[in-house]
Every structure is written in C-alpha cells, then in structure tokens.
Write an enzyme that holds these catalytic residues in place. Structure first.
Site, PDB file in Angstrom:
ATOM      1  N   ASP A  66       0.835  -1.196   0.000  1.00 17.10           N
ATOM      2  CA  ASP A  66       0.000   0.000   0.000  1.00 17.10           C
ATOM      3  C   ASP A  66       0.873   1.252   0.000  1.00 17.10           C
ATOM      4  O   ASP A  66       1.618   1.501   0.952  1.00 17.10           O
ATOM      5  CB  ASP A  66      -0.915   0.002   1.228  1.00 17.10           C
ATOM      6  N   TYR A  71       2.918   9.794   0.912  1.00 17.15           N
ATOM      7  CA  TYR A  71       3.939   9.155   1.740  1.00 17.15           C
ATOM      8  C   TYR A  71       5.348   9.589   1.360  1.00 17.15           C
ATOM      9  O   TYR A  71       6.282   9.440   2.156  1.00 17.15           O
ATOM     10  CB  TYR A  71       3.827   7.635   1.663  1.00 17.15           C
ATOM     11  N   LYS A  96      -2.176   6.071  -4.109  1.00 13.54           N
ATOM     12  CA  LYS A  96      -3.271   7.030  -3.908  1.00 13.54           C
ATOM     13  C   LYS A  96      -2.796   8.414  -4.326  1.00 13.54           C
ATOM     14  O   LYS A  96      -1.657   8.797  -4.021  1.00 13.54           O
ATOM     15  CB  LYS A  96      -3.693   7.042  -2.431  1.00 13.54           C
ATOM     16  N   HIS A 131      -7.185   9.781  -2.519  1.00 15.74           N
ATOM     17  CA  HIS A 131      -6.840   9.660  -1.103  1.00 15.74           C
ATOM     18  C   HIS A 131      -7.888  10.288  -0.193  1.00 15.74           C
ATOM     19  O   HIS A 131      -8.234   9.716   0.849  1.00 15.74           O
ATOM     20  CB  HIS A 131      -5.468  10.304  -0.857  1.00 15.74           C
TER      21      HIS A 131
END
Length: 320
Positions: A66, A71, A96, A131
């Site tokens: 994931d 991130y 995402k 997201h």
C-alpha cells in the site's frame, strides 16, 4: 463472486480480481510528510534501511503493498520492489493521489500517476485511489482515473476516506465501479452503517489503522481473547477484520511483527466475541473521526485557507 475468499486468502473484488486480505503499509517508512498529523514522530530508527524494511515485508509473504503520493517514498519502495525477487504479476500494488493534485485537476493527476509509475518502477498499478474526497473536485478527479483505467495504466480504481455522501456525489457520472474504499475501521471505530452501505455497493473495504496504531493492545477484552487463542492482541484485531471480510493494511518496521500481523488465518473468533469487539467503539472515536475527515478533505489545498463556510464541507455525513 464479490466477497468470496479464496484458499490463498484473497478477496474477490467486483471486477473479479483477487485482492490479498492482508497488506503492508508503507506510510512513514523512509520519509515523514511535513503535513502529517504525527510529523514529529519518525516511522523507524535512524539506523534502519527503509528499503530493507519493504523487502522484509515481501519476504515475509506480503503481496499487497500500500503506497501513496503523500507518503513521499515511492521511489524507495520501487527500488525495494525491483530487488525483492517476486514477479510483478504476483504483487498487488496500490497507490493514492493526494488532495493537492485532486484540487489542481486533470493534468496534475495524470502527471502524478506517471511519476508514481516511474518511481515504483512498474508499468501499471493494480488499483489507484483518490486519497481524500476534496470538496468540489473529487468527482472530476475520478473521471480522470477512468481515463487512466481505459489507457491501461491502472487495472482498477478505488476510493479512500469516502463517506456514503461522497460516493453518492460520484454515482451519477460513474462509468467504472470503484473496487475498494480505504478507511479507518477496527473494533474501536466500527462504522457499521458505512461498512454496510459500501458492501451493498459491492465495494470492498481496506482498513488503515486496522491495528489501532498499537494503542489498544492492553484492552481487557482484547487481552482475554489473545490469551484464549494463544495469539497476540494485534492478531485478534487483524482476525476481527478478516472475519468481516475487511482487507487489513498492517504497518510495522520489525520483521517479527510482520510475521505476527500476517498470521491471522489459523483461528476463528466466535460470534459472541465478534459482537463484544463490535461494541468497543465510543462516541469520542466517532468525534475524532469526524474532525480528521473535515480537516483532511481540504488539507494541502487552497480550500484549507478559506473560512469554514467557504470550504465546501458537507453539512452532514454518515459518520457511523
């Protein structure tokens, strides 16, 4: 058929594909986003090689990885994937697109997707998610992902942090059904009405914070069940998800914990125990969720600088 679980612990999605029931989350591995709610808390010790953490997870058996633009570590994750020795076809890779690109629109979204594919060193994503449903922007963003789906860059489209009301905004223009909605869900935030709604739509639920970030491991009910089954508290929480057919996104940087979080398929909680766990959600947990939702749907977009009445926030959401 949607919702069937295979012998290899895969959940059948509405497009007929198999989604591993336990995945590995990459948040805060190698990078901590500046606008994170926990930006002051590093994801791992300074002497840990983040690439090796990802490789350890894949070696442990995780096949669902994931990822996310937010991130900030997809290039590192891509290097780990390239070196892991597992065929791309055996991995289920999700990313995402963050709210800033959703707000900016089509060209920004497509450019970000190309960057993600380049960083991860893959030709396609198994699923690409929005997201957060940015007010006034997420519907158009979804239509851009439908373009990318047609082009073959993503095999499936997904949602993240969508409420029932967000999905109903999307429904009139929907051409490609989303396969998943990634939300926080666990016994301490059991949003049953939301879960039931998306199951009726044949949209599977992925759970981040499935293990409650390790914060409830000493709860007496969890401890009692762990003792009964000779399991850990984390495994009890993971098993609750599995029995609800909720896909677990587990994140840890320790190899032993990776093994622990993955091993949730060899015991069964009783109906009474499942009900007991269902009852652990508090009003405070629901209030915390609502506060986070209204903050994050506008985070890192120009909307967050506007007065609340001008941000386009929904007056009512299905919060439970």
């Amino acid at each position: 058929m949607f919702g069937d679980v295979s012998g290899s612990h895969g959940l059948t999605l509405n497009d007929g594909s198999q989604h591993p029931l336990v995945g590995f989350g990459t948040y805060k591995i190698g990078f901590v986003p500046a606008s994170s709610n926990t930006a002051d808390q590093p994801g791992h010790a300074p002497d840990q090689d983040p690439k090796e953490i990802i490789k350890d997870a894949i070696a442990t058996g995780y096949r669902y990885i994931d990822c996310a633009q937010f991130y900030g570590n997809e290039a590192m994750v891509g290097r780990a994937i390239a070196e892991c020795g597992v065929a791309r076809s055996d991995l289920y890779i999700v990313s995402k697109v963050w709210g800033d690109k959703v707000y900016e629109g089509r060209e920004a979204i497509l450019a970000q997707l190309d960057q993600t594919l380049s960083d991860l060193q893959v030709k396609y994503l198994d699923a690409y998610l929005i997201h957060w449903p940015v007010p006034g922007k997420h519907v158009a963003a979804y239509q851009v992902l439908e373009e990318a789906h047609t082009a073959g860059k993503i095999k499936a489209i997904g949602l993240s942090n969508y409420t029932k009301e967000d999905f109903l905004e999307l429904l009139p223009v929907l051409k490609v059904q989303p396969v998943v909605n990634q939300i926080e869900i666990n016994p301490f935030l059991w949003r049953k009405n939301t879960f039931d709604f998306f199951m009726e739509q044949q949209i599977a639920i992925q759970s981040y914070r499935a293990l409650r970030q390790g914060k409830e491991m000493e709860h007496p009910a969890i401890v009692a069940m762990a003792t009964k089954y000779a399991k850990t508290a984390a495994q009890v929480l993971g098993r609750w998800c599995i029995q609800r057919k909720v896909i677990v996104v587990a994140k840890t940087v320790r190899k032993a914990r990776m093994v622990e979080n993955f091993n949730v398929f060899d015991f069964q909680l009783s109906d009474e125990e499942m009900g007991q766990l269902d009852s652990l959600t508090t009003d405070k947990s629901i209030d915390d969720f609502k506060a986070l939702y209204f903050k994050c749907v506008v985070r890192d977009t120009p909307l967050e600088a506007l007065p609340l009445p001008d941000q386009g926030l929904k007056a009512v959401i299905t919060h439970n």
